[in-house]
Motif scaffolding. Sequence first.
Motif, PDB file in Angstrom:
ATOM      1  N   VAL A   1      51.332  42.239  44.943  1.00 51.63           N
ATOM      2  CA  VAL A   1      49.888  41.970  43.499  1.00 51.63           C
ATOM      3  C   VAL A   1      48.465  42.109  44.909  1.00 51.63           C
ATOM      4  N   ASN A   2      48.512  41.227  45.070  1.00 53.67           N
ATOM      5  CA  ASN A   2      46.888  41.973  46.025  1.00 53.67           C
ATOM      6  C   ASN A   2      46.772  42.710  46.821  1.00 53.67           C
ATOM      7  N   ALA A   3      47.611  42.964  47.910  1.00 56.20           N
ATOM      8  CA  ALA A   3      47.351  44.166  48.248  1.00 56.20           C
ATOM      9  C   ALA A   3      47.848  45.587  48.123  1.00 56.20           C
TER      10      ALA A   3
ATOM     11  N   ILE B   1      43.521  51.142  40.939  1.00 60.93           N
ATOM     12  CA  ILE B   1      42.343  51.967  41.027  1.00 60.93           C
ATOM     13  C   ILE B   1      42.051  53.296  41.358  1.00 60.93           C
ATOM     14  N   GLN B   2      41.878  53.267  42.572  1.00 61.78           N
ATOM     15  CA  GLN B   2      41.928  54.402  43.438  1.00 61.78           C
ATOM     16  C   GLN B   2      42.277  55.702  42.956  1.00 61.78           C
ATOM     17  N   MET B   3      44.068  55.282  42.193  1.00 60.78           N
ATOM     18  CA  MET B   3      44.834  56.173  41.902  1.00 60.78           C
ATOM     19  C   MET B   3      44.448  56.575  40.936  1.00 60.78           C
ATOM     20  N   GLY B   4      44.521  55.753  39.868  1.00 57.56           N
ATOM     21  CA  GLY B   4      43.918  55.994  38.365  1.00 57.56           C
ATOM     22  C   GLY B   4      42.551  56.888  38.294  1.00 57.56           C
ATOM     23  N   GLU B   5      41.890  56.150  39.446  1.00 57.36           N
ATOM     24  CA  GLU B   5      40.356  56.761  39.140  1.00 57.36           C
ATOM     25  C   GLU B   5      40.206  58.790  39.757  1.00 57.36           C
TER      26      GLU B   5
ATOM     27  N   PHE C   1      44.026  42.223  37.354  1.00 57.14           N
ATOM     28  CA  PHE C   1      44.183  43.136  36.381  1.00 57.14           C
ATOM     29  C   PHE C   1      42.740  43.644  35.291  1.00 57.14           C
ATOM     30  N   LYS C   2      41.582  41.660  35.845  1.00 58.79           N
ATOM     31  CA  LYS C   2      40.570  42.094  34.958  1.00 58.79           C
ATOM     32  C   LYS C   2      39.974  42.522  35.821  1.00 58.79           C
ATOM     33  N   GLU C   3      39.915  42.510  37.480  1.00 61.32           N
ATOM     34  CA  GLU C   3      38.857  42.911  37.782  1.00 61.32           C
ATOM     35  C   GLU C   3      39.537  44.500  38.153  1.00 61.32           C
ATOM     36  N   ILE C   4      40.757  45.407  37.530  1.00 58.36           N
ATOM     37  CA  ILE C   4      41.419  46.839  37.499  1.00 58.36           C
ATOM     38  C   ILE C   4      39.909  46.944  36.757  1.00 58.36           C
ATOM     39  N   ILE C   5      40.612  46.291  35.319  1.00 56.66           N
ATOM     40  CA  ILE C   5      39.331  46.910  34.258  1.00 56.66           C
ATOM     41  C   ILE C   5      38.135  46.804  34.841  1.00 56.66           C
TER      42      ILE C   5
ATOM     43  N   GLU D   1      37.424  38.679  27.870  1.00 55.39           N
ATOM     44  CA  GLU D   1      37.059  38.237  29.432  1.00 55.39           C
ATOM     45  C   GLU D   1      36.781  39.285  29.658  1.00 55.39           C
ATOM     46  N   LEU D   2      36.977  40.399  29.349  1.00 50.95           N
ATOM     47  CA  LEU D   2      37.131  42.317  30.085  1.00 50.95           C
ATOM     48  C   LEU D   2      35.819  42.706  29.161  1.00 50.95           C
ATOM     49  N   PRO D   3      34.944  43.840  30.031  1.00 52.73           N
ATOM     50  CA  PRO D   3      34.172  44.046  29.349  1.00 52.73           C
ATOM     51  C   PRO D   3      33.529  44.772  27.902  1.00 52.73           C
ATOM     52  N   LYS D   4      32.419  44.446  27.674  1.00 47.35           N
ATOM     53  CA  LYS D   4      32.296  44.211  25.759  1.00 47.35           C
ATOM     54  C   LYS D   4      31.957  45.919  25.841  1.00 47.35           C
ATOM     55  N   ARG D   5      32.869  46.364  24.458  1.00 47.05           N
ATOM     56  CA  ARG D   5      32.714  47.953  23.703  1.00 47.05           C
ATOM     57  C   ARG D   5      32.730  48.878  25.448  1.00 47.05           C
ATOM     58  N   LYS D   6      33.761  48.661  26.421  1.00 49.21           N
ATOM     59  CA  LYS D   6      34.097  49.332  26.622  1.00 49.21           C
ATOM     60  C   LYS D   6      35.052  50.432  27.421  1.00 49.21           C
ATOM     61  N   CYS D   7      36.160  49.603  26.550  1.00 42.92           N
ATOM     62  CA  CYS D   7      37.877  49.792  26.887  1.00 42.92           C
ATOM     63  C   CYS D   7      38.688  50.016  25.303  1.00 42.92           C
ATOM     64  N   ILE D   8      39.285  50.795  25.034  1.00 42.71           N
ATOM     65  CA  ILE D   8      40.148  50.510  24.275  1.00 42.71           C
ATOM     66  C   ILE D   8      41.649  49.649  24.112  1.00 42.71           C
ATOM     67  N   LEU D   9      42.239  49.404  23.032  1.00 47.08           N
ATOM     68  CA  LEU D   9      43.218  48.358  23.103  1.00 47.08           C
ATOM     69  C   LEU D   9      43.888  49.110  22.079  1.00 47.08           C
ATOM     70  N   GLU D  10      45.111  49.349  23.460  1.00 49.50           N
ATOM     71  CA  GLU D  10      46.398  49.708  22.091  1.00 49.50           C
ATOM     72  C   GLU D  10      47.287  48.811  21.533  1.00 49.50           C
ATOM     73  N   LEU D  11      47.892  48.648  20.820  1.00 46.99           N
ATOM     74  CA  LEU D  11      48.720  47.933  20.238  1.00 46.99           C
ATOM     75  C   LEU D  11      49.926  48.899  19.197  1.00 46.99           C
TER      76      LEU D  11
END
Lengths: 370, 204
Positions: free
Chosen positions: A199-201, A207-211, A247-251, A278-288
């Motif tokens: 995971v750590n490796a 992140i890079q891939m998505g970006e 995950f938190k670092e990714i976001i 704990e994730l950045p405020k008002r920056k993400c969409i959470l799909e439930l």
Amino acid sequence: MSETFSPRERLQKAIDCQTPDRVPIALRVEYSAALWAGMSCRDFCCYPHKASDVIEAAFDKIGGWDGVDNTWTQGVRFTHLEPQKPMIPGVDLPDDVPMEFSSEPSMTADDYDVAIKQGYYGLYSELIARRGRKFNRRTEEELFLGFAPIYRYWEEKKGVPVIRGGMTRPPVIAFTLLRTFEEVSKDYFRRPDKVLEAVNATYKECIQMGETQSRLVGCNYVFVPISRAASTFMSERLFHKFFFPTFKEIIEQLVKDGFTPRIHADADWTPFLQYFLELPKRKCILELEPMTDMVKAKKILGGHMCLFGDVPPDILSLGTPTDVESYVKKRIEDVGKDGFILANDDMMPHDASYENVKAIVDAGKKYGWS
Amino acid sequence: MADLNEEVVLKTIAEGVKNGESSSGVLEELRGGMEILGQRFADGEYSLAELMMGAEIFRECMDMIEPSLEKNGVSTRGRVVIGTVKGDVHDLGKNIVAAMLRGSGFEVHDIGVDKPPEQFVEKIREVDADIVGLSCLLTSTLGSMRKTVSVIRESGLDIKIMIGGGVFSRGIESTVTRIEGADGFGKDAVEAVNLAKEWVTATP
Ligand code: B12
């Protein structure tokens, strides 16, 4: 009521957890659009332009909505970017059903070492090579550059944002797909250090891939699927150990780099909702989806994270437009108009009726005004 | 066992087997462990991942003690055939139900995924099952579930039919998902076990 916002502004307002002129509507239309138009599922799967055309036809006939998903890329993307053998409609399957994957695992326990030594791209290249195909950063670039004109078409000609550029799959999620959930569950106990090391490796490259993919198509939404880290699948102890910290670092990184993460969270997240604070405020969409208590989600996350969802696939296949309308009406009443994007839950079933899908948009435009 | 310490459990069992401890006693202990596991799952402390690991340890232990169990003719609580209906390949939920039933003393015959009605009937006959469990996650395979139930009913077998799977838990109208002819529905693996226990104690 009259529209005072553009689709883009409407979405942005919702992501800011505020109230736009009306609740934005995002649909992930897939193979059903082909079937409505009399096109084969094979064509939808294999030809991105044709797939985009039938989605556009549905979009126009329904009267438009505020965010389209990039499902026209799906067949080609999956065929090139995933090691599992794809089963193509009209080739390996009947011609009126969506693409499927053989669930045969492609990653062994030893492959954690490949991930540790060669990283995320290295792991995927290796696993895809074993199936006799080729994947590297160049093939990825070619693929996404090929999609870019369709993105521009939607954005410029239709004036609608495409709400998915690239995908960042957190490592644990990728492992469960490559190696099966059952095997990874046992790995958490049998070789926890290996899993964690892998995971750590790899997470920084995820992140890079998505970006990278997002930049190539010129779209700043990054899709982050996390369903297999839900409370259904992971206890809080495992969630903490193997998933949440990276995950938190990714976001955080995605947000820092100017992207909007679409955190796609199927299955039951109710017990873990407070973690999203704990994730950045008002920056993400959470799909439930309905397995998570959306009303509770709103209570906990209101003002912090935009919620997205969740007309169930079952209603779209088996219900009536009246069922859809009452679902949407109640949903909007329950979660409010601030920080909410109305959408269908996850994939749209191929047998979703046109009338039911239209009913989502109609109901959104009837009950969603501020 | 319930703490999922594979090494310790396997070592203890291996020693027990070597020292000639009664295999039914060992089995009782294992079942006790599985019960605690199920309880922790119901309480939300454990998730599917823990159940998967628990099921694995249980299976490994059974492999060790089964030979002597058979020799001593230890009886099962009842026989269950389980599978996912035709057209559907989801099996995580079904596997957990199967594992928990095994852990509660049932003899479980898992026929796998994407199975047509005839194969359920065949297996029920072959093993003389008391209960059959059908799993279904897709709305598009609800019809297949209905057909399986009716084929089993028409076969005239004396069998309890239990149904379950995600398609029943996503909040759609119960009228849409009602399956005529089924004897019971289990929301999760713990409910499935309770149903099965109820049925086998009810039948004389
Ligand atoms: C994991 C998953 C997959 C995995 C399956 C891996 C596997 N080996 O099973 C993969 C990736 C292969 C997959 C494939 C597909 N999937 Co899928 N999948 C899921 C997902 C995310 C979770 C399902 C799961 O395992 N849940 C956890 C288990 C433990 O829960 P469960 O099965 O409900 O089981 C519990 C209870 O129901 C009960 N139970 C289960 N069985 C039984 C049996 C009895 C007798 C009893 C009493 C109780 C019982 O006990 C269990 C334990 O508590 C769901 C989303 C969701 N929220 O359900 C979608 C979902 C089920 N999938 C869906 C779809 C559409 C598909 C595909 C068609 C997609 C595609 N085009 O390829 C294919 C299906 C191909 C096919 N022919 O079957 C849709 C179904 C929509 C619909 N209404 O029909 C869902 C709901 C996602 C969505 N929102 O769109 N999927």
